[in-house]
Design a protein around this motif. Structure first.
Motif, short mmCIF file in Angstrom:
data_model
loop_
_atom_site.label_atom_id
_atom_site.label_comp_id
_atom_site.label_asym_id
_atom_site.label_seq_id
_atom_site.Cartn_x
_atom_site.Cartn_y
_atom_site.Cartn_z
N ALA A 83 -11.66 18.48 -29.97
CA ALA A 83 -11.66 18.41 -28.51
C ALA A 83 -11.67 16.98 -28.01
CB ALA A 83 -12.86 19.18 -27.95
N ALA A 84 -12.19 16.06 -28.84
CA ALA A 84 -12.29 14.66 -28.42
C ALA A 84 -10.96 13.93 -28.57
CB ALA A 84 -13.36 13.96 -29.25
N ARG A 85 -9.98 14.55 -29.25
CA ARG A 85 -8.70 13.87 -29.45
C ARG A 85 -7.93 13.77 -28.14
NH1 ARG A 85 -6.16 16.38 -35.01
NH2 ARG A 85 -7.67 15.47 -36.43
N PRO A 86 -7.20 12.66 -27.96
CA PRO A 86 -6.44 12.51 -26.71
C PRO A 86 -5.26 13.50 -26.66
CG PRO A 86 -5.95 10.71 -28.23
CD PRO A 86 -7.07 11.50 -28.85
N ALA A 87 -4.83 13.80 -25.42
CA ALA A 87 -3.70 14.72 -25.25
C ALA A 87 -2.42 14.04 -25.72
CB ALA A 87 -3.58 15.08 -23.78
N ARG A 88 -1.63 14.76 -26.53
CA ARG A 88 -0.31 14.22 -26.86
C ARG A 88 0.68 15.35 -27.15
NH1 ARG A 88 -3.16 11.96 -31.48
NH2 ARG A 88 -3.48 9.86 -30.69
N GLY A 89 1.96 15.00 -27.04
CA GLY A 89 3.01 15.97 -27.34
C GLY A 89 2.92 17.18 -26.44
N GLY A 90 3.09 18.35 -27.05
CA GLY A 90 3.06 19.60 -26.28
C GLY A 90 1.66 19.98 -25.82
N TYR A 91 0.61 19.38 -26.41
CA TYR A 91 -0.77 19.74 -26.05
C TYR A 91 -1.23 18.87 -24.88
CZ TYR A 91 -0.74 22.33 -30.40
OH TYR A 91 -0.43 23.23 -31.39
N THR A 92 -0.80 19.25 -23.67
CA THR A 92 -1.04 18.38 -22.51
C THR A 92 -2.51 18.34 -22.09
OG1 THR A 92 -0.44 20.22 -21.07
CG2 THR A 92 1.30 18.64 -21.60
N TYR A 93 -3.30 19.32 -22.52
CA TYR A 93 -4.74 19.28 -22.24
C TYR A 93 -5.50 18.72 -23.44
CZ TYR A 93 -4.53 22.19 -18.02
OH TYR A 93 -4.30 22.68 -16.76
N GLY A 94 -4.79 18.22 -24.44
CA GLY A 94 -5.46 17.85 -25.68
C GLY A 94 -5.83 19.14 -26.42
N LEU A 95 -6.87 19.07 -27.26
CA LEU A 95 -7.28 20.27 -28.01
C LEU A 95 -8.64 20.75 -27.54
CD1 LEU A 95 -6.07 19.08 -31.53
CD2 LEU A 95 -5.02 20.82 -30.09
N LYS A 96 -8.87 20.63 -26.23
CA LYS A 96 -10.18 21.01 -25.68
C LYS A 96 -10.52 22.48 -25.90
CE LYS A 96 -10.85 17.45 -22.21
NZ LYS A 96 -9.78 16.55 -22.60
N ARG A 97 -9.49 23.33 -25.92
CA ARG A 97 -9.76 24.76 -26.10
C ARG A 97 -10.23 25.09 -27.52
NH1 ARG A 97 -6.91 28.43 -22.18
NH2 ARG A 97 -7.94 27.72 -20.27
N ALA A 98 -10.14 24.12 -28.43
CA ALA A 98 -10.64 24.35 -29.79
C ALA A 98 -12.10 24.77 -29.72
CB ALA A 98 -10.50 23.08 -30.63
N GLU A 99 -12.84 24.22 -28.75
CA GLU A 99 -14.26 24.57 -28.61
C GLU A 99 -14.42 26.04 -28.22
OE1 GLU A 99 -16.68 20.69 -28.05
OE2 GLU A 99 -16.16 21.47 -26.08
N ILE A 100 -13.50 26.53 -27.40
CA ILE A 100 -13.60 27.93 -26.97
C ILE A 100 -13.18 28.85 -28.12
CG2 ILE A 100 -12.96 29.57 -25.15
CD1 ILE A 100 -14.46 26.98 -24.24
N LEU A 101 -12.19 28.42 -28.90
CA LEU A 101 -11.81 29.18 -30.10
C LEU A 101 -13.01 29.30 -31.03
CD1 LEU A 101 -8.26 27.90 -31.15
CD2 LEU A 101 -8.93 30.27 -30.77
N SER A 102 -13.73 28.19 -31.19
CA SER A 102 -14.91 28.16 -32.05
C SER A 102 -15.96 29.13 -31.53
CB SER A 102 -15.46 26.73 -32.11
OG SER A 102 -16.80 26.73 -32.51
N ALA A 103 -16.20 29.11 -30.21
CA ALA A 103 -17.20 30.01 -29.62
C ALA A 103 -16.78 31.47 -29.83
CB ALA A 103 -17.34 29.72 -28.12
N GLN A 104 -15.48 31.74 -29.67
CA GLN A 104 -15.01 33.11 -29.85
C GLN A 104 -15.15 33.56 -31.31
OE1 GLN A 104 -10.79 34.25 -29.12
NE2 GLN A 104 -11.69 35.56 -27.57
N ALA A 105 -14.83 32.64 -32.22
CA ALA A 105 -14.98 32.96 -33.65
C ALA A 105 -16.44 33.28 -33.96
CB ALA A 105 -14.50 31.79 -34.50
N ASN A 106 -17.37 32.51 -33.37
CA ASN A 106 -18.80 32.77 -33.57
C ASN A 106 -19.18 34.15 -33.05
OD1 ASN A 106 -19.62 30.43 -34.84
ND2 ASN A 106 -19.81 29.31 -32.92
#
Length: 340
Positions: A83-106
């Motif tokens: 989530a801390a990585r800067p936005a680049r390429g097609g991921y215009t929001y960066g990878l912030k949703r990775a945290e929500i994926l993690s919460a859902q996996a939990n």
């Protein structure tokens, strides 16, 4: 007229008092999570051995749950990094949703584990094995101490992130599980009632279900682009349309990029001759102050403009040729006739 067509962006991304302090707090969160992870992994290894030796499902189920605790914290740490990585390429929001994926996996892990434990517990209620009460009690008491320490570590991290909250829920559920297991150990020792072990597992199952459903629901809301809890889009639209010079609001969307980062976009129609820029600035200030929405994109136009292909001309205010936007989503909010 091109001059009247404005799209406004408010880029005041205040994710903390400043970039540096935000980084410091993220590093501190990481350290607290790693401390909790080490505590849990060391204890879990010992608990598996004792659980099998004592023939206790409650202990083995606690250990299985601790494995998911450890996995959930490890997942939270990885998600924080992504989530801390800067936005680049097609991921215009960066990878912030990775945290929500993690919460859902939990959340999903908690639900799957609870189903397996419920099945095992019912099997053991019907045919209870001999359980070493003393071993169970001692291990559970040590488990309570370890989990209290891990819970304390994690409570120091920033729990407004759904990701950290997911890992925290795992560890807290585990704490309750150990308390239930300790009680079961005492009952087995004092009364010889062997089913107490399976009953303690059932208590854990209920707690796991509760935490799992909560996490899946909260992460699901974010994935389905629902408005953040506590923000009602209709109320927001009514408050914005009540502002001076605003005649109509439609295509209003409010969603969350990740925990605590709401975003909004809307199409605003302003009284002919009104200052579009001033209206946009005022609306964005109101969104920031009233709802803490710092990422808003507002398209502002004058009523009566033929804006572009696909949008139908408005003849007079309130008398449209069909909908204003050909594919408008959601309700259209208009200023009341009595307002001016």
């Amino acid at each position: 007229m091109a001059g009247h067509h404005h799209s406004g962006h408010d880029h005041d991304h205040s994710h903390g008092p400043g970039g540096h302090s935000h980084q410091v707090s993220a590093d501190a969160d990481r350290r607290w999570l790693i401390a909790a992870l080490v505590l849990l992994v060391v204890f879990m290894a010992g608990e598996v051995v004792v659980g099998f030796a004592a023939q206790s499902l409650a202990l083995v189920s606690d250990a299985a749950h601790m494995l998911t605790d450890a996995a959930s914290i490890a997942l939270a740490l990885v998600a924080m990094r992504l989530a801390a990585r800067p936005a680049r390429g097609g991921y215009t929001y960066g990878l912030k949703r990775a945290e929500i994926l993690s919460a859902q996996a939990n959340g999903v892990t908690l639900l799957v584990l609870s189903a397996w434990l419920a099945y095992e517990a019912v099997r053991r209620l019907l045919d209870p094995p001999a359980v070493e009460g003393a071993l169970v009690l001692v291990t559970a008491l040590v488990g309570i101490v370890v989990n209290l320490a891990a819970t304390w570590c994690m409570s120091k991290a920033n729990r407004s992130s759904l990701n950290v909250e997911g890992a925290f829920q795992h560890v807290v559920t585990d704490l309750y599980a150990f308390i239930a297991t300790a009680v079961a150990g005492v009952i087995v020792l004092t009364t010889g009632f062997r089913q107490a072990d399976a009953l303690a597992s059932m208590v854990v199952v209920v707690l796991m279900l509760r935490a799992g459903i909560g996490l899946v629901r909260a992460s699901g809301r974010i994935f389905l682009e629902a408005a953040p809890a506590g923000i009602d889009p209709d109320t927001v639209a009514d408050r914005l349309v009540a502002q001076p010079l605003v005649e109509e609001i439609h295509d209003l969307h409010i969603w969350e990029i990740t925990s605590g980062q709401p975003a909004l976009s809307a199409h605003i129609l302003v009284t002919p001759g009104g200052d579009c820029h001033a209206v946009r600035r005022e609306l964005q200030r109101k969104l920031r102050e009233d709802y803490r929405i710092t990422h808003s994109t507002l398209q502002v136009d004058h009523v009566g403009e033929d804006e572009s292909v696909g949008l139908l001309q408005i003849t007079k205010l309130g008398e449209e040729v069909g909908e204003h936007c050909a594919d408008s989503h959601g309700p259209v909010h208009r200023a009341g006739p009595h307002r001016h």
